[in-house]
Design a protein around this motif. Structure first.
Motif, mmCIF file in Angstrom:
data_model
loop_
_atom_site.group_PDB
_atom_site.id
_atom_site.type_symbol
_atom_site.label_atom_id
_atom_site.label_comp_id
_atom_site.label_asym_id
_atom_site.label_seq_id
_atom_site.Cartn_x
_atom_site.Cartn_y
_atom_site.Cartn_z
ATOM 1 N N GLN A 1 -6.453 10.141 0.182
ATOM 2 C CA GLN A 1 -6.135 8.717 0.285
ATOM 3 C C GLN A 1 -6.013 8.028 -1.075
ATOM 4 O O GLN A 1 -5.072 7.248 -1.296
ATOM 5 N N GLY B 1 0.269 4.174 0.238
ATOM 6 C CA GLY B 1 -0.194 5.207 1.164
ATOM 7 C C GLY B 1 0.142 4.927 2.615
ATOM 8 O O GLY B 1 -0.311 5.655 3.502
ATOM 9 N N ASP C 1 0.864 -1.178 0.000
ATOM 10 C CA ASP C 1 0.000 0.000 0.000
ATOM 11 C C ASP C 1 0.902 1.230 0.000
ATOM 12 O O ASP C 1 1.541 1.543 1.011
ATOM 13 N N ARG D 1 -2.414 6.404 -2.717
ATOM 14 C CA ARG D 1 -2.223 5.010 -3.150
ATOM 15 C C ARG D 1 -1.543 4.932 -4.508
ATOM 16 O O ARG D 1 -0.954 3.912 -4.851
#
Length: 247
Positions: free
Chosen positions: A225, A139, A137, A229
């Motif tokens: 968000q 993020g 991920d 990503r």
């Protein structure tokens, strides 16, 4: 808990890895190596609970859109801004702007600075790590995170000018780090930490990974968000270095 920090370079020669084994009373550097290939980084990632990699995990959305459009022959869109403002928007990710806001320091741009070759290396490395431990991920939502040692050092009040190029400065900084975190056991690795700025930054990356594993980091704003990503998100510690063992 084992945390691993990676100071990534464009090739193995300048890539360093440091792993720290954490207990309730000490944090011990169990490995510190420079000249590390991707296979060894993946192996270290499998053994660690948290991994911090000092390199951009992606490119700015606006830059990707610009390059894609240019390749397709579409005219450059200057309706939002132009000149230096436009070039800056394309050059930096949302996380870069976030770091600038909180530390007054710009990270290197994966789109325009010498970081580009290393970012290409990172993209392939993240695929290799993902194949071994599960998808990454970008993020920061999983065990593998993008980190920025220079920003963390500044937030911890431990940064010094020219530490990347002056071994004497790193030697003094190491004393300051040990004073702030007396539980950090560097063992026989001091000479290498002082001699190599790559190994030094890998150690800081491993310390940031501890904050990330504790959940003590500055999270992605909800509205960013999806973008994080794709572009990546730099994990900034939300606690002082002296608090890392307590977690």
């Amino acid at each position: 808990m084992i945390t691993t920090g990676v100071d990534l370079a464009a090739e193995a020669r300048g890539t360093a890895v440091v792993s720290i084994d954490w207990s309730s009373s000490a944090a011990v550097i169990v490995d510190a190596t420079v000249g590390v290939d991707d296979e060894r980084i993946v192996a270290a990632s499998v053994r660690a609970e948290a991994v911090g990699i000092d390199c951009a995990f992606g490119w700015p959305d606006d830059f990707v859109e610009f390059v894609t459009g240019h390749a397709a022959g579409r005219p450059v869109d200057l309706t939002r801004d132009s000149g230096l403002d436009w070039r800056r928007r394309l050059s930096y990710r949302e996380t870069d702007r976030f770091v600038r806001e909180h530390t007054r320091r710009w990270p290197l741009s994966a789109a325009t600075d010498r970081l580009g070759l290393t970012a290409m290396h990172c993209a392939a490395l993240l695929d290799a790590i993902g194949a071994a431990v599960g998808p990454v991920d970008r993020g920061g939502g999983g065990p593998v995170a993008e980190v920025y040692p220079a920003a963390a050092l500044r937030m911890w009040g431990l940064s010094r000018p020219r530490y990347k190029v002056d071994a004497a400065v790193r030697d003094g900084m190491l004393d300051s780090i040990r004073h702030a975190a007396p539980w950090l056991d560097i063992g026989s690795h001091r000479a290498l930490l002082v001699a190599s700025d790559d190994v030094f930054d890998a150690m800081i990356a491993a310390l940031i990974s501890r904050a990330h594993a504790m959940g003590e980091w500055m999270r992605v704003p909800p509205e960013q968000q999806d973008r994080a990503r794709r572009e990546g998100w730099i994990v900034l510690p939300a606690v002082g270095i002296e608090q890392l063992l307590a977690g």
